[in-house]
Enzyme design. Structure first.
Site, PDB file in Angstrom:
ATOM      1  N   GLY A  88       0.815  -1.211   0.000  1.00 45.12           N
ATOM      2  CA  GLY A  88       0.000   0.000   0.000  1.00 45.12           C
ATOM      3  C   GLY A  88       0.846   1.257   0.000  1.00 45.12           C
ATOM      4  O   GLY A  88       1.836   1.377  -0.722  1.00 45.12           O
ATOM      5  N   GLY A  89       0.489   2.201   0.883  1.00 49.49           N
ATOM      6  CA  GLY A  89       1.199   3.473   0.938  1.00 49.49           C
ATOM      7  C   GLY A  89       2.653   3.343   1.336  1.00 49.49           C
ATOM      8  O   GLY A  89       3.473   4.218   1.011  1.00 49.49           O
ATOM      9  N   GLY A 119      20.823   8.766 -33.750  1.00 52.35           N
ATOM     10  CA  GLY A 119      20.279   9.495 -32.605  1.00 52.35           C
ATOM     11  C   GLY A 119      20.690   8.913 -31.275  1.00 52.35           C
ATOM     12  O   GLY A 119      20.523   9.564 -30.233  1.00 52.35           O
ATOM     13  N   ALA A 120      21.219   7.701 -31.273  1.00 51.79           N
ATOM     14  CA  ALA A 120      21.685   7.107 -30.023  1.00 51.79           C
ATOM     15  C   ALA A 120      23.010   7.718 -29.573  1.00 51.79           C
ATOM     16  O   ALA A 120      23.407   7.558 -28.425  1.00 51.79           O
ATOM     17  CB  ALA A 120      21.832   5.599 -30.182  1.00 51.79           C
TER      18      ALA A 120
END
Length: 517
Positions: free
Chosen positions: A169-170, A404-405
């Site tokens: 949970g939290g 682009g790498a």
């Protein structure tokens, strides 16, 4: 009571043997392969240095019989001490007290410790072993305040979280907001909603270990940075991790003594890169070869294995390494690799740890899954992280540096302090075969026979390889500032880092940037 009796009463009340959930619950904790909270802290801190905080704190809930329930130390042990001689604040949930579950006063106790660590400007370590919030106390948990403090401390002091039991949970969000997360095999469990809720809502059948165990979060989700075999290994890794980090963002990391010669040649590197660019090799060979004492402390070793990140030392200095791994997806960058690398780059930059990029990247991983999953957005995180970083940045290109790498690994345009290559490096938009297919498409399609097309294509590939598939064209344009013998890599990198150890960058005034999350 007289004075002596009051003193004896205080000693009895503070005696750790009087805290915890009792012998039966301690035995159950041990039977499950877990240490108790105080055993963990005793192993973590230098002997005799731990000073406990708020040992007398208890809840004030009167619902559901809680007025009759004792919660020694409020189910969490908090305090400070020394680890390898350095001051550190830490807490450990006490699972033997109501499963370590959080109520109002436990939350106040933990928040107080966070605030003290931030004020003292020293690292903060959490040993998490708790089942979530106490249902009996309704809205009186303090998760939001804890998360707020995590964020205020982010980038100021190192925050390390070990999940050493359930973390549901939290409770899971605080570790997720810290710098590093460690998990223990077969005893750690981290999830927002458990198997029962998942079954009710989606119909899926899944067990605790598959849903949120250490293996899952180390390999699949990337939540965990370190996979640990047991509690002892986990605490050892925390100590080693801390040794690479400064106490706060205004300090530099500790410098370790080493007998490893900074000018040591790494002869094996002269023969590492295969002649065939399609043949894989292990990039970690380079990392361990140049590192002091060949020691590499890898981060997220099991996740996004096509990129390798972690810590080494060079001449005693802490260094963060980012490297493409040809043995996994040919070293292509994908969504998970982008997130992993960008996060690590920013973490190192927060804490004044120089960065070393070792490059052999053929490009981004192609495919609809990647494009639809947002590789453009995720890949941009690496560009942002490199551009934002003000620590010394050294780049060594050892193989392919394509398309682009290239900027994703900190190309010349992203302002590295020194960018160099091996003779085996190749900097181009794409490989020779793909380039020829584009550049000579008309000429190849105009030929009448397949034999002629094959012959011309091979001729043009050979010409392209000769002209561009080397580091010299890039060096002519200043994209590589030196081309070195691989065996000299350790010496050259250490020399460059020595020059830039006092690097200063004046930032553009602004509230903060807007990284493409």
């Amino acid at each position: 009571m007289n004075t002596q009796e009051k003193l004896e009463d205080m000693i009895r009340r503070k005696d750790p043997r009087n805290h915890g959930g009792g012998e039966k619950r301690i035995e159950k904790q041990h039977a499950s392969g877990k240490m108790t909270a105080r055993e963990r802290l005793n192993l973590l801190f230098d002997e005799g240095t731990f000073q406990e905080y708020n040992i007398f704190m208890k809840h004030r809930c009167t619902y559901f019989g809680m007025e009759k329930t004792d919660t020694p130390a409020e189910g969490i042990v908090t305090g400070y001490g020394k680890i390898d001689g350095r001051e550190v604040f830490a807490f450990a949930h006490d699972f033997t007290v109501m499963g370590g579950a959080m109520g109002e006063m436990q939350g106040l106790k933990l928040k107080r410790l966070q605030e003290l660590a931030l004020a003292a400007q020293v690292p903060f370590i959490g040993l998490n072993d708790a089942g979530g919030a106490r249902i009996q106390e309704g809205p009186d948990s303090s998760y939001g305040g804890i998360f707020y403090n995590n964020v205020q401390a982010s980038g100021v002091i190192p925050q390390i979280s070990a999940i050493m039991g359930p973390c549901a949970g939290g409770t899971v969000y605080s570790p997720a907001l810290t710098d590093f997360v460690l998990m223990v095999d077969k005893s750690s469990r981290a999830f927002i909603t458990g198997p029962r809720v998942i079954k009710q809502v989606t119909g899926e059948d899944v067990d605790f270990e598959t849903l949120g165990g250490a293996a899952t979060h180390s390999q699949t989700s990337g939540v965990a940075h370190f996979f640990c075999e047991n509690d002892t290994t986990c605490i050892f890794k925390i100590k080693k991790l801390l040794s690479y980090l400064p106490s706060n963002c205004n300090e530099k990391p500790p410098i370790n003594d080493t007998f490893d010669d900074p000018a040591r040649r790494c002869e094996e590197l002269n023969f590492l890169i295969p002649d065939n660019p399609k043949k894989a090799y292990n990039i970690k060979t380079i990392i361990t070869s140049i590192a002091d004492d060949h020691d590499f402390f890898e981060v997220q070793e099991r996740y996004a294995t096509n990129i390798v990140v972690g810590f080494i030392r060079m001449d005693g200095y802490s260094i963060g390494v980012i490297a493409n791994q040809p043995q996994s997806k040919a070293g292509c960058i994908d969504i998970n690799a982008s997130d992993k690398a960008a996060r690590f780059i920013r973490t190192c930059d927060c804490f004044n740890i120089p960065l070393l990029s070792i490059v052999d990247v053929p490009g981004y991983l192609p495919g609809t899954d990647q494009e639809w999953g947002g590789i453009i957005r995720h890949g941009a995180k690496m560009l942002y992280a490199w551009s934002e970083a003000t620590v010394p940045k050294i780049v060594v290109a050892v193989g392919k540096v394509f398309g682009g790498a290239s900027p994703a690994m900190c190309s010349w345009e992203l302002k590295p302090d020194f960018i160099l290559s091996w003779p085996t490096a190749q900097r181009a938009i794409m490989g020779a075969e793909g380039s020829v297919d584009v550049l000579y498409k008309k000429e190849l399609s105009a030929l009448e026979t397949e034999e002629e097309r094959i012959a011309l294509k091979q001729k043009k590939i050979d010409e392209y390889n000769h002209e561009f598939m080397n580091p010299y064209k890039a060096a002519e344009r200043g994209k590589f500032e030196d081309i070195i013998e691989p065996a000299e890599t350790r010496r050259v990198v250490i020399s460059a880092l020595e020059i830039y150890k006092n690097k200063k960058v004046i930032r553009v005034p602004r509230k903060h940037g807007n990284i493409p999350l």
